[in-house]
Design a protein around this motif. Structure first.
Motif, PDB file in Angstrom:
ATOM      1  N   PRO A 113       0.805  -1.227   0.000  1.00  0.00           N
ATOM      2  CA  PRO A 113       0.000   0.000   0.000  1.00  0.00           C
ATOM      3  C   PRO A 113       0.833   1.270   0.000  1.00  0.00           C
ATOM      4  O   PRO A 113       0.302   2.356  -0.204  1.00  0.00           O
ATOM      5  N   SER A 114       2.144   1.158   0.241  1.00  0.00           N
ATOM      6  CA  SER A 114       2.979   2.362   0.265  1.00  0.00           C
ATOM      7  C   SER A 114       3.316   2.855  -1.140  1.00  0.00           C
ATOM      8  O   SER A 114       3.876   3.940  -1.291  1.00  0.00           O
ATOM      9  N   ARG A 115       2.977   2.099  -2.158  1.00  0.00           N
ATOM     10  CA  ARG A 115       3.362   2.469  -3.523  1.00  0.00           C
ATOM     11  C   ARG A 115       2.309   3.396  -4.136  1.00  0.00           C
ATOM     12  O   ARG A 115       1.517   3.018  -4.994  1.00  0.00           O
ATOM     13  N   PHE A 116       2.339   4.644  -3.694  1.00  0.00           N
ATOM     14  CA  PHE A 116       1.379   5.636  -4.179  1.00  0.00           C
ATOM     15  C   PHE A 116       1.485   5.841  -5.677  1.00  0.00           C
ATOM     16  O   PHE A 116       0.524   6.212  -6.334  1.00  0.00           O
ATOM     17  N   GLY A 117       2.677   5.599  -6.236  1.00  0.00           N
ATOM     18  CA  GLY A 117       2.878   5.782  -7.672  1.00  0.00           C
ATOM     19  C   GLY A 117       2.389   4.635  -8.517  1.00  0.00           C
ATOM     20  O   GLY A 117       2.545   4.655  -9.735  1.00  0.00           O
ATOM     21  N   SER A 118       1.778   3.628  -7.883  1.00  0.00           N
ATOM     22  CA  SER A 118       1.257   2.492  -8.643  1.00  0.00           C
ATOM     23  C   SER A 118      -0.241   2.575  -8.874  1.00  0.00           C
ATOM     24  O   SER A 118      -0.826   1.659  -9.450  1.00  0.00           O
ATOM     25  N   VAL A 119      -0.864   3.650  -8.418  1.00  0.00           N
ATOM     26  CA  VAL A 119      -2.268   3.875  -8.774  1.00  0.00           C
ATOM     27  C   VAL A 119      -2.347   3.967 -10.295  1.00  0.00           C
ATOM     28  O   VAL A 119      -1.565   4.677 -10.927  1.00  0.00           O
ATOM     29  N   GLU A 120      -3.273   3.230 -10.892  1.00  0.00           N
ATOM     30  CA  GLU A 120      -3.387   3.222 -12.352  1.00  0.00           C
ATOM     31  C   GLU A 120      -4.459   4.213 -12.801  1.00  0.00           C
ATOM     32  O   GLU A 120      -5.579   4.217 -12.279  1.00  0.00           O
ATOM     33  N   VAL A 121      -4.097   5.024 -13.772  1.00  0.00           N
ATOM     34  CA  VAL A 121      -4.982   6.103 -14.209  1.00  0.00           C
ATOM     35  C   VAL A 121      -4.998   6.184 -15.735  1.00  0.00           C
ATOM     36  O   VAL A 121      -4.128   5.650 -16.407  1.00  0.00           O
ATOM     37  N   ALA A 122      -5.984   6.868 -16.236  1.00  0.00           N
ATOM     38  CA  ALA A 122      -6.053   7.219 -17.657  1.00  0.00           C
ATOM     39  C   ALA A 122      -5.897   8.729 -17.782  1.00  0.00           C
ATOM     40  O   ALA A 122      -6.290   9.486 -16.886  1.00  0.00           O
ATOM     41  N   ALA A 123      -5.327   9.171 -18.889  1.00  0.00           N
ATOM     42  CA  ALA A 123      -5.018  10.597 -19.046  1.00  0.00           C
ATOM     43  C   ALA A 123      -6.265  11.464 -18.968  1.00  0.00           C
ATOM     44  O   ALA A 123      -6.221  12.572 -18.413  1.00  0.00           O
ATOM     45  N   ASP A 124      -7.390  10.988 -19.518  1.00  0.00           N
ATOM     46  CA  ASP A 124      -8.590  11.824 -19.466  1.00  0.00           C
ATOM     47  C   ASP A 124      -9.123  11.969 -18.042  1.00  0.00           C
ATOM     48  O   ASP A 124      -9.685  13.001 -17.681  1.00  0.00           O
ATOM     49  N   GLU A 125      -8.904  10.941 -17.206  1.00  0.00           N
ATOM     50  CA  GLU A 125      -9.289  11.046 -15.802  1.00  0.00           C
ATOM     51  C   GLU A 125      -8.435  12.092 -15.087  1.00  0.00           C
ATOM     52  O   GLU A 125      -8.942  12.887 -14.289  1.00  0.00           O
ATOM     53  N   VAL A 126      -7.146  12.061 -15.358  1.00  0.00           N
ATOM     54  CA  VAL A 126      -6.232  13.016 -14.731  1.00  0.00           C
ATOM     55  C   VAL A 126      -6.611  14.440 -15.129  1.00  0.00           C
ATOM     56  O   VAL A 126      -6.651  15.351 -14.287  1.00  0.00           O
ATOM     57  N   ALA A 127      -6.900  14.640 -16.407  1.00  0.00           N
ATOM     58  CA  ALA A 127      -7.283  15.974 -16.872  1.00  0.00           C
ATOM     59  C   ALA A 127      -8.561  16.447 -16.190  1.00  0.00           C
ATOM     60  O   ALA A 127      -8.666  17.609 -15.766  1.00  0.00           O
ATOM     61  N   ALA A 128      -9.542  15.552 -16.060  1.00  0.00           N
ATOM     62  CA  ALA A 128     -10.809  15.926 -15.433  1.00  0.00           C
ATOM     63  C   ALA A 128     -10.612  16.310 -13.970  1.00  0.00           C
ATOM     64  O   ALA A 128     -11.177  17.294 -13.483  1.00  0.00           O
ATOM     65  N   ALA A 129      -9.802  15.533 -13.245  1.00  0.00           N
ATOM     66  CA  ALA A 129      -9.578  15.816 -11.826  1.00  0.00           C
ATOM     67  C   ALA A 129      -8.829  17.126 -11.634  1.00  0.00           C
ATOM     68  O   ALA A 129      -9.176  17.933 -10.749  1.00  0.00           O
ATOM     69  N   TYR A 130      -7.817  17.371 -12.457  1.00  0.00           N
ATOM     70  CA  TYR A 130      -7.060  18.617 -12.322  1.00  0.00           C
ATOM     71  C   TYR A 130      -7.898  19.829 -12.743  1.00  0.00           C
ATOM     72  O   TYR A 130      -7.664  20.938 -12.242  1.00  0.00           O
ATOM     73  N   ALA A 131      -8.845  19.650 -13.635  1.00  0.00           N
ATOM     74  CA  ALA A 131      -9.705  20.775 -14.005  1.00  0.00           C
ATOM     75  C   ALA A 131     -10.550  21.210 -12.811  1.00  0.00           C
ATOM     76  O   ALA A 131     -10.732  22.415 -12.569  1.00  0.00           O
ATOM     77  N   VAL A 132     -11.071  20.242 -12.047  1.00  0.00           N
ATOM     78  CA  VAL A 132     -11.823  20.581 -10.835  1.00  0.00           C
ATOM     79  C   VAL A 132     -10.912  21.294  -9.841  1.00  0.00           C
ATOM     80  O   VAL A 132     -11.283  22.312  -9.239  1.00  0.00           O
ATOM     81  N   PHE A 133      -9.723  20.741  -9.652  1.00  0.00           N
ATOM     82  CA  PHE A 133      -8.740  21.353  -8.747  1.00  0.00           C
ATOM     83  C   PHE A 133      -8.423  22.791  -9.170  1.00  0.00           C
ATOM     84  O   PHE A 133      -8.408  23.710  -8.350  1.00  0.00           O
TER      85      PHE A 133
END
Length: 259
Positions: A113-133
């Motif tokens: 569980p310490s591997r925060f960098g192993s969360v799997e994502v898609a680029a469109d999800e990242v863009a959507a989340a950062y737009a809210v941020f």
């Protein structure tokens, strides 16, 4: 340059994605663009550290303690400080809070569980989340605004030339780079939040996972990581041009105009 020009010669084992979103408040619906070659999801490396810092603030009563870990996690991509936030609050709590705020759901990685960098994502999800941020920052969220300012301070090799590629020297940037021992690729990712004024937001994301199979090169790479030495130059040589090409093409497809 078109997306096809960037992606047509990728190795069959490579992965590359790009996505962008441009939206405002009280105006037309969001304009989005996305492209993918290879796997639908990639490990996120350090791409989400600003988002982790954003939601972590609500779970730490001591603002000074939060800042001591959150600022270096964003500005210099400190893994140790990210882990302090990730583990003290808990991956599930952080990811559930991100879902509540952004509508984007990511799962805790399996295994360690310490591997925060192993969360799997898609680029469109990242863009959507950062737009809210980004829109939260513009609308007066002081924590989001502070973190976005830290993203504007990300400099040198850790920015991978994203601002220059986008023609936006004031963009907030966060990149992620890593290649785990169990992977035969190196992951090099970037997100940029471009200034637009008001509560409008433009976000561009590029993600790559390119083969890095030479045994000697891999041993040298992991030896440098074990010694705490930088490896950004390795990622730049392998993926820098593709990363910037994906970002600039995405911005062009969004129809963004520099202010």
């Amino acid at each position: 340059m078109a997306f096809n020009d960037l992606l047509e010669d990728l190795d069959h084992s490579a992965g590359a994605q790009a996505a962008g979103i441009r939206r405002g408040y009280g105006g037309p619906p969001a304009r989005t663009v996305s492209v993918r070659s290879g796997p639908a999801r990639l490990r996120c490396a350090s791409l989400l550290k600003p988002l982790y810092a954003w939601v972590a603030a609500d779970h730490i009563d001591d603002a000074g303690r939060w800042r001591r870990h959150a600022e270096p996690a964003v500005v210099v991509s400190s893994n140790a400080d990210t882990l302090s936030l990730w583990l003290s609050i808990g991956p599930r709590v952080l990811l559930d809070d991100l879902y509540r705020r952004t509508g984007v759901r990511w799962a805790q990685p399996g295994g360690d569980p310490s591997r925060f960098g192993s969360v799997e994502v898609a680029a469109d999800e990242v863009a959507a989340a950062y737009a809210v941020f980004a829109q939260a920052a513009a609308a007066g969220d002081p924590v989001a605004a502070t973190i976005l300012d830290w993203m504007r301070q990300v400099a040198g090799e850790q920015a991978f030339g994203a601002r220059e590629a986008l023609g936006s020297p004031d963009a907030g940037v966060k990149c992620g780079w890593y290649g785990a021992p169990d992977e035969t690729c190196l992951r090099t990712h970037a997100v940029a939040v471009l200034p637009r004024g008001g509560t409008r937001a433009t976000v561009v994301v590029a993600m790559t996972a390119l083969p890095y199979t030479g045994e000697h090169d891999r041993e040298t790479y992991h030896a440098r990581i074990a010694k705490g030495l930088p490896v950004e130059s390795v990622h730049e040589g392998l993926a820098g041009a593709l990363l910037r090409g994906l970002m600039s093409t995405t911005l062009s497809e969004l129809g963004h105009r520099s202010r």
